[in-house]
Design an enzyme around this catalytic site. Structure first.
Site, PDB file in Angstrom:
ATOM      1  N   LYS A   1      17.738  -1.377  -9.771  1.00  9.36           N
ATOM      2  CA  LYS A   1      19.117  -0.954  -9.474  1.00  9.36           C
ATOM      3  C   LYS A   1      19.885  -2.084  -8.792  1.00  9.36           C
ATOM      4  O   LYS A   1      21.059  -2.318  -9.088  1.00  9.36           O
ATOM      5  CB  LYS A   1      19.102   0.302  -8.583  1.00  9.36           C
TER       6      LYS A   1
ATOM      7  N   GLN B   1      16.659   7.221  -2.682  1.00 13.93           N
ATOM      8  CA  GLN B   1      15.639   7.179  -3.727  1.00 13.93           C
ATOM      9  C   GLN B   1      14.626   8.308  -3.508  1.00 13.93           C
ATOM     10  O   GLN B   1      14.126   8.513  -2.403  1.00 13.93           O
ATOM     11  CB  GLN B   1      14.939   5.808  -3.710  1.00 13.93           C
TER      12      GLN B   1
ATOM     13  N   ASP C   1      24.341   9.994  -7.474  1.00 13.48           N
ATOM     14  CA  ASP C   1      23.210  10.604  -8.199  1.00 13.48           C
ATOM     15  C   ASP C   1      23.639  11.922  -8.855  1.00 13.48           C
ATOM     16  O   ASP C   1      22.936  12.434  -9.733  1.00 13.48           O
ATOM     17  CB  ASP C   1      22.064  10.902  -7.223  1.00 13.48           C
TER      18      ASP C   1
HETATM   19  N1  LIG Z   1      17.665   9.137  -6.227  1.00 11.31           N
HETATM   20  C1  LIG Z   1      17.003   9.183  -7.398  1.00 11.31           C
HETATM   21  N2  LIG Z   1      15.658   9.137  -7.392  1.00 11.31           N
HETATM   22  C2  LIG Z   1      15.005   9.182  -8.592  1.00 11.31           C
HETATM   23  C3  LIG Z   1      15.708   9.233  -9.827  1.00 11.31           C
HETATM   24  C4  LIG Z   1      17.125   9.285  -9.773  1.00 11.31           C
HETATM   25  O1  LIG Z   1      17.825   9.373 -10.824  1.00 11.31           O
HETATM   26  N3  LIG Z   1      17.736   9.243  -8.548  1.00 11.31           N
HETATM   27  N4  LIG Z   1      15.023   9.170 -11.038  1.00 11.31           N
HETATM   28  C5  LIG Z   1      13.640   8.753 -11.048  1.00 11.31           C
HETATM   29  C6  LIG Z   1      13.394   7.266 -11.012  1.00 11.31           C
HETATM   30  N5  LIG Z   1      14.453   6.414 -11.578  1.00 11.31           N
HETATM   31  C7  LIG Z   1      15.596   6.230 -10.875  1.00 11.31           C
HETATM   32  O2  LIG Z   1      15.624   6.217  -9.675  1.00 11.31           O
HETATM   33  C8  LIG Z   1      14.222   5.590 -12.714  1.00 11.31           C
HETATM   34  C9  LIG Z   1      13.000   5.479 -13.277  1.00 11.31           C
HETATM   35  C10 LIG Z   1      12.769   4.566 -14.320  1.00 11.31           C
HETATM   36  C11 LIG Z   1      13.794   3.794 -14.813  1.00 11.31           C
HETATM   37  C12 LIG Z   1      13.576   2.771 -15.869  1.00 11.31           C
HETATM   38  O3  LIG Z   1      14.449   1.973 -16.093  1.00 11.31           O
HETATM   39  N6  LIG Z   1      12.428   2.764 -16.531  1.00 11.31           N
HETATM   40  C13 LIG Z   1      12.089   1.721 -17.476  1.00 11.31           C
HETATM   41  C14 LIG Z   1      10.749   1.127 -17.104  1.00 11.31           C
HETATM   42  C15 LIG Z   1      10.777   0.564 -15.713  1.00 11.31           C
HETATM   43  C16 LIG Z   1       9.419   0.030 -15.262  1.00 11.31           C
HETATM   44  O4  LIG Z   1       9.119  -1.110 -15.597  1.00 11.31           O
HETATM   45  O5  LIG Z   1       8.684   0.745 -14.558  1.00 11.31           O
HETATM   46  C17 LIG Z   1      12.034   2.301 -18.879  1.00 11.31           C
HETATM   47  O6  LIG Z   1      11.813   3.521 -19.014  1.00 11.31           O
HETATM   48  O7  LIG Z   1      12.243   1.544 -19.811  1.00 11.31           O
HETATM   49  C18 LIG Z   1      15.035   3.944 -14.269  1.00 11.31           C
HETATM   50  C19 LIG Z   1      15.252   4.831 -13.224  1.00 11.31           C
HETATM   51  C20 LIG Z   1      12.913   9.335  -9.830  1.00 11.31           C
HETATM   52  N7  LIG Z   1      13.648   9.116  -8.632  1.00 11.31           N
END
Ligand SMILES: Nc1nc2c(c(=O)[nH]1)N[C@@H](CN(C=O)c1ccc(C(=O)N[C@@H](CCC(=O)O)C(=O)O)cc1)CN2
Length: 284
Positions: A54, A98, A121
């Site tokens: 982020k 987070q 969020d």
């Molecule tokens: N406050 C928040 N916490 C959490 C959220 C949220 O939306 N708001 N969602 C999830 C985690 N998350 C964002 O925080 C999130 C998870 C994964 C990815 C992402 O880009 N994944 C990539 C791979 C990344 C890696 O290398 O691990 C992919 O899928 O291609 C973005 C956001 C829980 N907590």
């Protein structure tokens, strides 16, 4: 024939370009850059990775970000105090805590403390309530990103029976609401659902967000369905996989999201979009 992959990574990159143009336009007009404050409590390795992504995304599009890293022992009162400070800071347009938080910190109380106009969020009950009533609001990033992906492939929502597997606050419930608002006929499967397989087998559109690798078997997918996999599970060998048995599902579906490179990057892109929208709202 194998399904077409829905390229969330590529689409998110194009959205970031648009957002960067929006931010640059602001600075040319003498307006300040949007500001995002992220609070990370504890040292969950996955959360650290996501917060790092982020921070990089913000830098790429010109959003000013600050990350407050707090130790696991931080009390709920301390987290609430930091939120109060960000709520009062005019340079902060968006506040994100987070998740997950340590068990001794109540995430509902924390989310409710964020000013709704800074809740990028989209989890605050005020914003969820507005979404229910189709009043413009900051929308939860993952479901918002899924809708944008589905629109990009011309998904005919109004003709579709959609099944959402999982009913979490972050994904399943707001996802069902978004699909309903888009015109789909929606069923939600959760831990008390007797026969999830039967529901998935008849679905034109399946969205899965539970966090269990291979929960949805590929052979359950109806021929020609669209499959959106929100699950992100790290395996012992370091691979990331979703909740859907991808290889088999791909042979049956018409469209499918990969993991990684599907929904995850869209979640992050929608966070940037919400932060820019919050800044525009704060301009008055
Ligand atoms: N406050 C928040 N916490 C959490 C959220 C949220 O939306 N708001 N969602 C999830 C985690 N998350 C964002 O925080 C999130 C998870 C994964 C990815 C992402 O880009 N994944 C990539 C791979 C990344 C890696 O290398 O691990 C992919 O899928 O291609 C973005 C956001 C829980 N907590």
């Amino acid at each position: 024939m194998a399904a077409e992959l829905i390229d969330g990574k590529g689409f998110a990159a194009r959205i970031r370009d648009d957002i960067k143009r929006g931010v640059d336009q602001r600075t040319r007009r003498g307006l300040r850059r949007p500001g995002l404050a992220v609070i990370l409590v504890g040292d969950d390795p996955a959360s650290k990775v996501y917060v790092g992504h982020k921070r990089n995304d913000c830098e790429q599009v010109g959003i000013e970000s600050q990350v407050l890293e707090l130790p696991f022992s931080t009390t709920e009162a301390e987290v609430l105090h930091h939120i109060d400070e960000y709520n009062a800071d005019p340079s902060v347009d968006g506040i994100l805590v987070q998740l997950p938080l340590p068990r001794h910190v109540d995430s509902t109380r924390v989310i409710e403390r964020i000013r709704p106009d800074k809740d990028v969020d989209g989890f605050h009950p005020y914003n969820i309530g507005r979404l229910v009533q189709r009043i413009p609001a900051l929308r939860p990033c993952t479901p918002f990103g899924v809708i944008r992906l589905l629109e990009s492939i011309g998904e005919p929502f109004k003709e579709r029976d959609a099944v959402v597997v999982g009913a979490s606050n972050i994904v399943g419930r707001p996802m069902a609401l978004e699909l309903l608002l888009a015109g789909a006929t929606v069923t939600v499967c959760h831990r008390f659902t007797r026969d999830t397989e039967a529901h998935v087998r008849q679905a034109d559109l399946v969205v899965v967000g539970v966090g269990k690798p291979g929960l949805v078997k590929g052979e359950w997918i109806k021929e020609g369905a669209t499959v959106i996999d929100v699950g992100i599970n790290r395996m012992d060998d370091g691979r990331l996989v979703g909740d859907v048995e991808f290889d088999v599902a791909r042979e049956r579906a018409a469209w499918i999201t990969p993991v990684p490179g599907g929904v995850g990057p869209m979640t992050r892109a929608m966070l940037l979009q919400n932060t820019l929208d919050a800044a525009r709202h704060h301009d008055g």
